[in-house]
Design a protein around this motif. Structure first.
Motif, PDB file in Angstrom:
ATOM      1  N   LYS A   5       0.827  -1.209   0.000  1.00  0.00           N
ATOM      2  CA  LYS A   5       0.000   0.000   0.000  1.00  0.00           C
ATOM      3  C   LYS A   5       0.875   1.279   0.000  1.00  0.00           C
ATOM      4  O   LYS A   5       1.773   1.437   0.834  1.00  0.00           O
ATOM      5  CB  LYS A   5      -0.949  -0.013   1.208  1.00  0.00           C
ATOM      6  N   THR A   6       0.600   2.132  -0.961  1.00  0.00           N
ATOM      7  CA  THR A   6       1.482   3.271  -1.230  1.00  0.00           C
ATOM      8  C   THR A   6       0.697   4.569  -1.281  1.00  0.00           C
ATOM      9  O   THR A   6      -0.351   4.637  -1.930  1.00  0.00           O
ATOM     10  CB  THR A   6       2.197   3.053  -2.590  1.00  0.00           C
ATOM     11  N   ILE A  24       3.630   8.007 -11.935  1.00  0.00           N
ATOM     12  CA  ILE A  24       4.241   7.101 -10.946  1.00  0.00           C
ATOM     13  C   ILE A  24       3.172   6.150 -10.403  1.00  0.00           C
ATOM     14  O   ILE A  24       3.400   4.941 -10.286  1.00  0.00           O
ATOM     15  CB  ILE A  24       4.911   7.930  -9.816  1.00  0.00           C
ATOM     16  N   SER A  25       2.000   6.676 -10.120  1.00  0.00           N
ATOM     17  CA  SER A  25       0.902   5.850  -9.611  1.00  0.00           C
ATOM     18  C   SER A  25       0.529   4.756 -10.619  1.00  0.00           C
ATOM     19  O   SER A  25       0.377   3.585 -10.253  1.00  0.00           O
ATOM     20  CB  SER A  25      -0.307   6.753  -9.330  1.00  0.00           C
ATOM     21  N   ASN A  26       0.415   5.147 -11.892  1.00  0.00           N
ATOM     22  CA  ASN A  26       0.036   4.165 -12.911  1.00  0.00           C
ATOM     23  C   ASN A  26       1.072   3.057 -13.033  1.00  0.00           C
ATOM     24  O   ASN A  26       0.721   1.883 -13.148  1.00  0.00           O
ATOM     25  CB  ASN A  26      -0.160   4.854 -14.272  1.00  0.00           C
ATOM     26  N   VAL A  27       2.351   3.425 -13.007  1.00  0.00           N
ATOM     27  CA  VAL A  27       3.415   2.413 -13.123  1.00  0.00           C
ATOM     28  C   VAL A  27       3.351   1.454 -11.935  1.00  0.00           C
ATOM     29  O   VAL A  27       3.413   0.228 -12.110  1.00  0.00           O
ATOM     30  CB  VAL A  27       4.810   3.084 -13.202  1.00  0.00           C
ATOM     31  N   LEU A  28       3.224   2.005 -10.734  1.00  0.00           N
ATOM     32  CA  LEU A  28       3.234   1.128  -9.545  1.00  0.00           C
ATOM     33  C   LEU A  28       2.018   0.199  -9.529  1.00  0.00           C
ATOM     34  O   LEU A  28       2.120  -0.960  -9.101  1.00  0.00           O
ATOM     35  CB  LEU A  28       3.310   1.964  -8.267  1.00  0.00           C
ATOM     36  N   GLN A  29       0.895   0.695 -10.026  1.00  0.00           N
ATOM     37  CA  GLN A  29      -0.303  -0.157 -10.063  1.00  0.00           C
ATOM     38  C   GLN A  29      -0.223  -1.175 -11.198  1.00  0.00           C
ATOM     39  O   GLN A  29      -0.441  -2.371 -10.986  1.00  0.00           O
ATOM     40  CB  GLN A  29      -1.552   0.710 -10.261  1.00  0.00           C
ATOM     41  N   GLU A  30       0.087  -0.689 -12.396  1.00  0.00           N
ATOM     42  CA  GLU A  30       0.013  -1.575 -13.568  1.00  0.00           C
ATOM     43  C   GLU A  30       1.184  -2.550 -13.658  1.00  0.00           C
ATOM     44  O   GLU A  30       1.013  -3.698 -14.007  1.00  0.00           O
ATOM     45  CB  GLU A  30      -0.074  -0.727 -14.848  1.00  0.00           C
ATOM     46  N   GLU A  35      -1.216  -1.126  -4.441  1.00  0.00           N
ATOM     47  CA  GLU A  35      -2.434  -0.350  -4.192  1.00  0.00           C
ATOM     48  C   GLU A  35      -1.982   1.080  -3.864  1.00  0.00           C
ATOM     49  O   GLU A  35      -1.242   1.284  -2.896  1.00  0.00           O
ATOM     50  CB  GLU A  35      -3.173  -0.978  -3.011  1.00  0.00           C
ATOM     51  N   VAL A  36      -2.387   2.024  -4.689  1.00  0.00           N
ATOM     52  CA  VAL A  36      -1.852   3.381  -4.566  1.00  0.00           C
ATOM     53  C   VAL A  36      -2.962   4.403  -4.311  1.00  0.00           C
ATOM     54  O   VAL A  36      -4.000   4.378  -4.970  1.00  0.00           O
ATOM     55  CB  VAL A  36      -1.100   3.791  -5.862  1.00  0.00           C
ATOM     56  N   ASP A  37      -2.735   5.295  -3.351  1.00  0.00           N
ATOM     57  CA  ASP A  37      -3.621   6.438  -3.146  1.00  0.00           C
ATOM     58  C   ASP A  37      -2.861   7.699  -3.539  1.00  0.00           C
ATOM     59  O   ASP A  37      -1.746   7.935  -3.062  1.00  0.00           O
ATOM     60  CB  ASP A  37      -4.026   6.556  -1.668  1.00  0.00           C
ATOM     61  N   TYR A  52       0.020   2.859   5.324  1.00  0.00           N
ATOM     62  CA  TYR A  52       0.920   2.775   4.171  1.00  0.00           C
ATOM     63  C   TYR A  52       2.274   2.162   4.504  1.00  0.00           C
ATOM     64  O   TYR A  52       2.880   2.472   5.526  1.00  0.00           O
ATOM     65  CB  TYR A  52       1.142   4.175   3.572  1.00  0.00           C
ATOM     66  N   GLU A  53       2.731   1.351   3.550  1.00  0.00           N
ATOM     67  CA  GLU A  53       4.083   0.783   3.628  1.00  0.00           C
ATOM     68  C   GLU A  53       5.084   1.754   2.963  1.00  0.00           C
ATOM     69  O   GLU A  53       6.203   1.924   3.414  1.00  0.00           O
ATOM     70  CB  GLU A  53       4.056  -0.544   2.857  1.00  0.00           C
TER      71      GLU A  53
END
Ligand SMILES: Cc1cc2nc3c(=O)[nH]c(=O)nc-3n(C[C@H](O)[C@H](O)[C@H](O)COP(=O)(O)O)c2cc1C
Length: 155
Positions: A5-6, A24-30, A35-37, A52-53
């Motif tokens: 979780k990020t 950055i969010s899209n890369v970490l999710q895809e 799981e990104v907020d 969050y980790e």
């Protein structure tokens, strides 16, 4: 925490930091299934960090300074969290002044926050128009590459 979780917490004025936060969010999710907020610190200055980790902090720079709400956010303790930092700056986008931007906006800033030990930090080119002229130093591919490397470190 298998979903890594990020939180990506950012402040923007001209929009570039928000665009880069989204990349950055899209890369970490895809690419990594994180799981990104995405949180704009202007509208939500005090997100609950306990869940969050990883915490990724983004700010723009104006008049030699980080945006105030991002600076304030750096004062959190971030105990046991992986931290990464990214900036948007006009000077960071020009190869001749990139080194200066890293020294001024990242190294000198982090020296004031010794509790922060980011696993990655970078300054990306910004965009502006107005009395300083018009310039667009944005480089979405560079942001994507940084996010891919960051994801590897966070896995
Ligand atoms: C009034 C103003 C002052 C700025 N001052 C600086 C500066 O001191 N150093 C720098 O590297 N970039 C400077 N810039 C460029 C910004 O860093 C750039 O617009 C960046 O995209 C800001 O991030 P944001 O788009 O997320 O707001 C300035 C831009 C403006 C409009």
């Amino acid at each position: 925490m298998s979903n890594h979780k990020t939180l990506i917490a950012y402040v923007t004025k001209s929009g570039v930091t928000e665009e880069n936060a989204t990349i950055i969010s899209n890369v970490l999710q895809e690419n990594y299934g994180f799981e990104v907020d995405l949180v704009n610190l202007k509208t939500s200055p005090k997100p609950d960090l306990t869940q969050y980790e990883n915490i990724i902090i983004g700010s723009g720079v104006r008049m030699g300074m980080w945006y105030g709400k991002a600076k304030k956010f750096l004062k959190n303790k971030f105990k046991n969290k992986n931290i990464a930092i990214f900036l948007s700056s006009g000077t960071a986008g020009d190869p001749e002044t990139y080194g200066e931007a890293i020294t001024k906006y990242i190294n000198n800033k982090l020296a004031k926050f010794p509790h922060l030990k980011p696993i990655a930090s970078e300054a990306f080119g910004g965009r502006y128009s107005g009395r300083f002229g018009d310039a667009d130093y944005t480089d979405p591919e560079k942001v994507k590459e940084w996010a891919i490397n960051l994801g590897k470190k966070l896995c």
